[in-house]
Design an enzyme around this catalytic site. Structure first.
Site, PDB file in Angstrom:
ATOM      1  N   GLN A 197      19.370  -2.270   3.426  1.00  0.00           N
ATOM      2  CA  GLN A 197      19.906  -3.340   4.257  1.00  0.00           C
ATOM      3  C   GLN A 197      18.889  -4.441   4.572  1.00  0.00           C
ATOM      4  OE1 GLN A 197      21.217   0.019   5.071  1.00  0.00           O
ATOM      5  NE2 GLN A 197      22.756  -0.814   3.711  1.00  0.00           N
ATOM      6  N   ASN A 228      30.812  -4.413   4.769  1.00  0.00           N
ATOM      7  CA  ASN A 228      30.333  -3.206   4.102  1.00  0.00           C
ATOM      8  C   ASN A 228      28.819  -3.322   3.984  1.00  0.00           C
ATOM      9  OD1 ASN A 228      29.612  -1.104   2.394  1.00  0.00           O
ATOM     10  ND2 ASN A 228      31.522  -1.210   1.239  1.00  0.00           N
ATOM     11  N   ASP A 229      28.108  -2.671   4.894  1.00  0.00           N
ATOM     12  CA  ASP A 229      26.649  -2.772   4.914  1.00  0.00           C
ATOM     13  C   ASP A 229      26.009  -2.231   3.646  1.00  0.00           C
ATOM     14  OD1 ASP A 229      26.526  -3.914   7.446  1.00  0.00           O
ATOM     15  OD2 ASP A 229      26.557  -1.981   8.453  1.00  0.00           O
ATOM     16  N   CYS A 230      26.783  -1.516   2.849  1.00  0.00           N
ATOM     17  CA  CYS A 230      26.235  -0.896   1.637  1.00  0.00           C
ATOM     18  C   CYS A 230      26.321  -1.794   0.412  1.00  0.00           C
ATOM     19  CB  CYS A 230      26.959   0.425   1.355  1.00  0.00           C
ATOM     20  SG  CYS A 230      26.783   1.644   2.661  1.00  0.00           S
TER      21      CYS A 230
END
Length: 644
Positions: A499, A482-484
């Site tokens: 990021q 989950n890049d968030c």
């Protein structure tokens, strides 16, 4: 409201009305040339790289939605319409769009004139082909005008949308007969150009957008079309377009065919010119000659059909559920091939400008298509591994044209390296070809730092064990799957990247239970490959590391009814019943269970029951619950979205 249906016999989705809830697009192309095409003929195309070699322009987040594409306008005695409905939106007597395997067909009619458009990217050629069939279904002769239209991008899609001071001065075209050449920057830094051709004499053309459309008009009302008169404009700077005007006459019941080719042409640097300032048109002529007749188009379509039938016959199921059969036998595999070809680098939601192809994404894609084209999967694995760093980390993204890491995004997504192990293992399982482990691949695209693939996998595995936090769980870095979830960001600066920003020196505390589950899940594959290579000591070391990680998750990653998501930079739990918001996340439940963590202890079953109870809805499974209602600086982007 029903908008269409599946046609299983022809492997098509048939759209029966144009005003779909959102543009429904097909992804065309199987090799180097790719096109996105909506059910109203919108979209764009590019060669290899959606940012660096974009042929046609597309405006994201535009009003109206899906403005721009390959349009064909009809002016039938003053009634102007577009067969795909957009952009003119004249009410049609009939409309149908068929998205198939590598092609799209749009069929419509108005006032006794039927229009059939077949669009596809042929195998072996860097172009898209649009065959238009027009038929007069009345009992009297019809005379009307047809206009084609594309808007050229000035190749670099980012520069095209930002550098107007230069771009309004450099647009350059050449028109010879029925062929329009877009050659911006060809006489300087580029050795490629675009060609837009029709296999019939034309009665006019336009290459200057303002001349064709009028300064204050949109795609829905171009002056040239509504006045029924091309301007024969030759763009010099400003915004180059391509448009052919053809006066068409059809006797009662007569049908005529027109073939349009929009393609990419490239010459060696020392073969750019035929003569002084005359571009070498040999590659354009080859494209034109290959698709000048209906027989050639039919043959190319048949080859495309055979290609997909062969691919999709590699694996199939037959069950009592026709929906399962439909998705597994056709659409899931088709989607997997699309994601392999474009790897999320280009869509209607990802512009293809900012990211390129993902290290993680592209490796995941291998799992879905390696059985279809293993030789191309192997090539992709080389590309991905070459963007890995010597310490086992990896560039998060890379550009498909250069195949080099995207330094703007950089590294630090600590799940990335493990995906390479999954990808190589999937290739070996499907093919039985272990030689890939001996192939030499560079680190960071530097041949001086090349090492066998097995060494790349070792460094991927060790990158986790070398980067453990206080609980013995993997450090999350910038983010994981989950890049968030940005536990080291602490961003309070508007416009700052969640990021890539790390605004506190806390990178050795925030841990990911998800990466831990992934590590345990991939460990058996890594151990098996070590044993294949006779690396007994390494295999034993990996077994111990996997056992230690298993125990760390059981000790520090279990919340009582489900697996925790992470520990933040202060050592606080994320995804726990102790949290006010975001108490349970889907990702660790899935990967911990796939890794077998907690199965014998009964934890895995409890975790999945919690997913059913806490995350499942009538619309599908949500990512976390309850949703965040306020911004948590220690969690990052994940808490910035509106609830729901």
């Amino acid at each position: 409201m029903k908008y269409g249906y599946f046609n299983d016999s022809d492997r098509e989705y048939v759209i029966t009305r144009p005003d779909t809830p959102y543009p429904w697009i097909n992804y065309l192309g199987n090799e180097d040339f790719f096109s996105l095409m909506s059910n109203t003929s919108g979209g764009y195309c590019f060669y290899r790289d959606a940012r660096m070699l974009r042929l046609t322009r597309y405006r994201y987040n535009n009003v109206p939605t899906d403005a721009g594409g390959r349009y064909f306008y009809i002016n039938d005695g003053g009634t102007v319409w577009t067969p795909g409905w957009m952009p003119v939106k004249t009410k049609l007597d009939s409309y149908e769009c068929r998205h198939g395997m590598g092609y799209t067909k749009i069929n419509s009619s108005l006032n006794g004139l039927t229009f059939r458009q077949t669009s596809f990217v042929p195998l072996g050629y860097p172009c898209e082909v649009h065959r238009i069939k027009l038929k007069n279904t009345t009992h009297i002769k019809k005379s009307f005008k047809m206009f084609s239209f594309v808007e050229f991008c000035l190749w670099n899609a980012w520069d095209d949308q930002t550098n107007f001071q230069r771009n309004f001065s450099i647009g350059e075209v050449e028109v010879i007969g029925s062929t329009i050449y877009h050659k911006t920057e060809y006489r300087e830094r580029r050795n490629h150009y675009a060609v837009f051709h029709v296999n019939a004499p034309v009665d006019g053309f336009d290459t200057d957008r303002e001349s064709f459309m009028g300064l204050y008009n949109g795609f829905d009302r171009p002056d040239a079309v509504f006045e029924g008169k091309a301007r024969n404009s030759v763009a010099s700077g400003w915004a180059p377009v391509g448009s052919h005007m053809i006066n068409v006459e059809l006797e009662a019941g007569e049908e005529k065919s027109f073939i349009f080719v929009l393609g990419y042409c490239e010459n060696p640097g020392d073969e750019k010119w035929e003569a002084q300032d005359v571009i070498n048109k040999a590659p354009a002529k080859r494209l034109i000659e290959a698709f000048s007749t209906d027989e050639q188009v039919d043959k190319a379509l048949a080859s495309l059909h055979d290609y997909w039938e062969k691919l999709l016959s590699t694996y199939s199921v037959k069950s009592a559920d026709e929906k399962l059969d439909r998705m597994v036998n056709t659409w899931n595999q088709y989607q997997c091939m699309v994601t392999f070809n474009m790897s999320r680098s280009a869509s209607y939601f990802e512009s293809g400008i900012g990211r390129g192809m993902g290290f993680r994404d592209s490796t995941q894609d291998l799992l879905g298509f390696v059985h279809l084209i293993p030789e191309r999967a192997r090539e992709r694995i080389y590309d991905i591994a070459a963007t890995q760093m010597e310490d086992g980390s990896a560039y998060h993204q890379y550009q498909p044209l250069t195949k080099k890491g995207n330094s703007d995004i950089g590294s630090g997504f600590n799940d990335d390296p493990l995906w390479l192990i999954f990808g190589v293992a999937a290739y070996i399982k499907e093919t039985g070809d272990k030689s890939i482990l001996d192939d030499t691949v560079p680190f960071d695209n530097d041949e001086a730092k090349a090492a066998p693939m097995m060494e790349h996998l070792k460094r991927s595995f060790d990158h986790v064990t070398n980067n453990l936090g206080p609980h013995g769980l993997p450090l999350i870095g910038h983010a994981d799957w989950n890049d968030c979830l940005n536990l080291n960001c602490f961003s309070e600066t508007p416009g700052e990247s969640f990021q890539t920003a790390s605004n506190r020196e806390t990178g050795d505390v925030a841990e990911s239970v998800f990466i831990a589950g992934m590590f345990v899940s991939v460990a058996p594959d890594y151990i098996a490959m070590c044993e294949m290579k006779g690396l007994t000591a390494e295999a034993e070391s990996a077994k111990r590391a996997a056992e230690e990680m298993y125990n760390a998750v059981m000790t520090a990653g279990w919340d009582g009814e489900w697996f925790l998501r992470a520990y933040d930079a202060f050592g606080n739990k994320v995804g726990s019943h102790e949290c006010e918001e975001g108490q349970i996340f889907i990702e660790p439940q899935g990967f911990c269970v796939m890794g077998g963590i907690g199965v014998k202890e009964g934890y895995a079953e409890k975790a999945l029951n919690s997913v059913k109870e806490r995350l499942d809805t009538k619309y599908g499974i949500v990512l976390n619950n309850p949703p965040y209602t306020k911004y948590h600086v220690e969690l990052g982007e994940i808490s910035s979205y509106p609830p729901g």
